[in-house]
Scaffold this motif. Structure first.
Motif, short mmCIF file in Angstrom:
data_model
loop_
_atom_site.label_atom_id
_atom_site.label_comp_id
_atom_site.label_asym_id
_atom_site.label_seq_id
_atom_site.Cartn_x
_atom_site.Cartn_y
_atom_site.Cartn_z
N GLY A 19 0.90 -1.28 -0.07
CA GLY A 19 -0.16 -0.06 0.04
C GLY A 19 0.72 1.53 -0.10
N ILE A 20 1.83 1.29 0.81
CA ILE A 20 2.93 2.23 0.78
C ILE A 20 3.47 2.54 -0.55
N LEU A 21 3.92 1.72 -1.13
CA LEU A 21 4.21 1.56 -2.69
C LEU A 21 3.53 2.47 -3.43
N ALA A 22 2.11 1.77 -3.38
CA ALA A 22 1.18 2.46 -4.28
C ALA A 22 0.82 3.64 -4.18
N LEU A 23 0.88 4.30 -2.83
CA LEU A 23 0.62 5.54 -2.44
C LEU A 23 1.87 6.68 -2.95
N SER A 24 2.86 5.81 -2.80
CA SER A 24 4.07 6.77 -2.92
C SER A 24 3.95 6.82 -4.63
N MET A 25 3.55 6.15 -5.48
CA MET A 25 3.56 6.13 -6.83
C MET A 25 2.46 7.41 -7.20
N ASP A 26 1.54 7.43 -6.48
CA ASP A 26 0.46 8.55 -6.74
C ASP A 26 1.19 9.99 -6.20
N GLU A 27 1.90 9.97 -4.96
CA GLU A 27 2.50 10.94 -4.73
C GLU A 27 3.51 11.57 -5.87
N ALA A 28 4.24 10.51 -6.37
CA ALA A 28 5.41 10.91 -7.64
C ALA A 28 4.49 11.46 -8.69
N ARG A 29 3.47 11.04 -8.93
CA ARG A 29 2.51 11.09 -10.23
C ARG A 29 2.23 12.55 -9.89
N MET A 30 1.45 12.91 -8.86
CA MET A 30 1.02 14.11 -8.45
C MET A 30 2.02 15.40 -8.45
N LYS A 31 3.25 15.15 -7.63
CA LYS A 31 4.10 16.09 -7.60
C LYS A 31 5.23 16.16 -8.62
N LYS A 32 4.84 15.18 -9.71
CA LYS A 32 6.05 15.45 -10.56
C LYS A 32 7.41 15.34 -10.23
N THR A 33 7.85 14.34 -9.34
CA THR A 33 9.18 14.40 -8.65
C THR A 33 9.34 12.67 -8.24
N VAL A 34 10.50 12.41 -8.07
CA VAL A 34 11.06 11.10 -7.62
C VAL A 34 10.83 11.13 -5.91
N VAL A 35 10.06 10.23 -5.58
CA VAL A 35 9.70 10.21 -4.07
C VAL A 35 10.84 9.26 -3.72
N ASP A 36 11.55 9.63 -2.52
CA ASP A 36 12.44 8.94 -1.61
C ASP A 36 11.64 8.11 -0.55
N LEU A 37 11.45 7.00 -0.23
CA LEU A 37 10.70 6.51 0.53
C LEU A 37 11.42 6.12 1.87
N ARG A 38 12.76 6.35 2.09
CA ARG A 38 13.35 5.98 3.09
C ARG A 38 12.92 6.63 4.27
N PRO A 39 12.62 8.06 4.40
CA PRO A 39 12.00 8.70 5.52
C PRO A 39 10.62 7.99 6.07
N VAL A 40 9.92 7.62 5.07
CA VAL A 40 8.63 7.04 5.18
C VAL A 40 8.87 5.53 5.97
N TRP A 41 9.79 4.99 5.58
CA TRP A 41 10.19 3.54 6.41
C TRP A 41 10.56 3.88 7.61
#
Length: 386
Positions: free
Chosen positions: A352-374
């Protein structure tokens, strides 16, 4: 086995039938749902849904339950899971388990408090024969180290139209299309890769289900296909002029903590649908398609095809390539005997966190770094019970 249901929609109505077919001792004691879309299907199969209750608390207080099944709209899952956990119940929740990063972290805290075994999630594809064969081939060393993955889930227009008409068309209820529909697939490949996603980029939008593509504008009047799959709560007849905010196509690229790369593509307007993967390893490659029903493995040194299997797209019971009935059998065995299941709440949260990060990247037009989330997630996951 006596179960209570919170959210008796089409999915749990169908699963009630599957569970009953697997074990005649399966019994629905009661349910909570102001408009139970899945009830007519149960009645048609001669299966009782028990007593209707106004609230989850009333259901739990008045019935002795072996399992609480949650099929409410996605945004309600966390509250309903919490109620069940606090009552000491074993819980089965439909996917996606929660709809936001914050809810994921809150559920991780609940797992730390109540234990991971109390909650199971319906990521049904983990039970599919093809996926089990894939993992067996991997365990036997036929693939070697996983290097990269190309994967997709594409669905036919009738199914895409359902998403445009159903409550899932609103992201504040569903989480997003990627989360609602593709968390299955992301979970599968997370499992194969064996590491957490670390960096994500994504692009997508809505280009198919828009007013200018409405066939009615071309004088085509036979539009039954777009209304073939019924919608439940908050259903609408609008397809190409839907008021929803979900997208109808998306592509994403993912880099995992162990260096594996994956690209994933979804589209909900595909006339010849497929749900396939190509997994490249240092010793071989695996290709499969859940819809078209094939699984092949080639070894690297010789190019020989060392595994070639075909599967039924749909069985008598299963809507998911033979997986639904296996999940039902395993869940009931888990409740009764503690059988280890092939998917955990942790797996569900990570997908789920991966799917949500994909949407964050899509909406923000940026590469999302997930390490702070983990980091935040792990802190919650290992927190001491309050």
């Amino acid at each position: 086995m006596r179960v209570g249901i919170i959210g008796l929609g089409f999915r749990l109505g169908y699963l009630g039938y599957v569970f009953k077919a697997i074990d005649e001792n399966f019994e629905i004691a009661g349910y909570v749902d102001p408009a139970p879309a899945g009830l007519p299907g149960l009645i048609e199969q001669g299966i009782s849904a028990g007593k209707a209750y106004a609230t989850p608390q009333e259901l739990i207080a008045n019935e002795k339950l072996d399992l609480l099944m949650i099929g409410s709209p996605n945004h309600m899952h966390l509250d309903h899971i919490r109620i069940g956990l606090e009552a000491g119940l074993k819980i089965f929740s439909e996917k996606p388990v929660v709809t936001t990063i914050e809810h994921s972290i809150e559920l991780a805290r609940l797992m730390a408090k109540f234990g991971h075994e109390q909650l199971n999630v319906g990521l049904v594809l983990r039970y599919a024969p093809m996926y089990r064969d894939l993992r067996a081939a991997q365990a036997e060393g036929k693939l070697g180290n996983i290097v990269s993955i190309e994967a997709s889930e594409h669905i036919e227009p009738y199914h895409g139209a359902f998403f445009m008409r159903d409550w899932r068309r609103y992201e504040h209820y569903s989480g997003s299309f990627m989360l609602e529909k593709c968390c299955h697939d992301l979970d599968l490949y997370n499992g194969v890769i064996g590491a957490r996603p670390e960096r994500v980029a994504s692009f997508g939008g809505r280009k198919s289900f828009i007013p200018e593509n409405d066939p009615a504008k071309e004088g085509i009047n036979d539009l039954e296909m777009f209304h073939r799959k019924p919608s439940g709560w908050m259903g609408s007849d609008k397809v190409f002029d839907s008021d929803g905010d979900i997208i109808d196509y998306q592509v994403a690229i993912v880099e995992y903590a162990n260096g594996v790369g994956m690209n994933f593509h979804t589209n909900i307007n595909v006339p010849d649908q497929f749900r396939r993967f190509a997994i490249m390893g240092s010793r071989g490659m695996a290709e499969g398609d859940f819809i078209r029903g094939y699984f092949n493995v080639h070894e690297m040194l010789t190019g020989n095809k060392v595994i070639e299997k075909t599967y039924a797209n749909r069985t008598t019971l299963s809507q998911h390539y033979g997986a639904d009935e296996q999940m039902a059998a395993d869940i009931m065995a888990h409740v009764r005997t503690g059988l280890h299941l092939p998917v955990s709440t942790l797996n569900a949260l990570e997908a789920g966190i991966l799917a949500l990060s994909m949407d964050e990247a899509r909406m923000k037009k940026t590469v999302v770094d997930l390490r702070p989330v983990w980091d935040r997630f792990d802190e919650a996951l290992h927190s001491r019970a309050a």
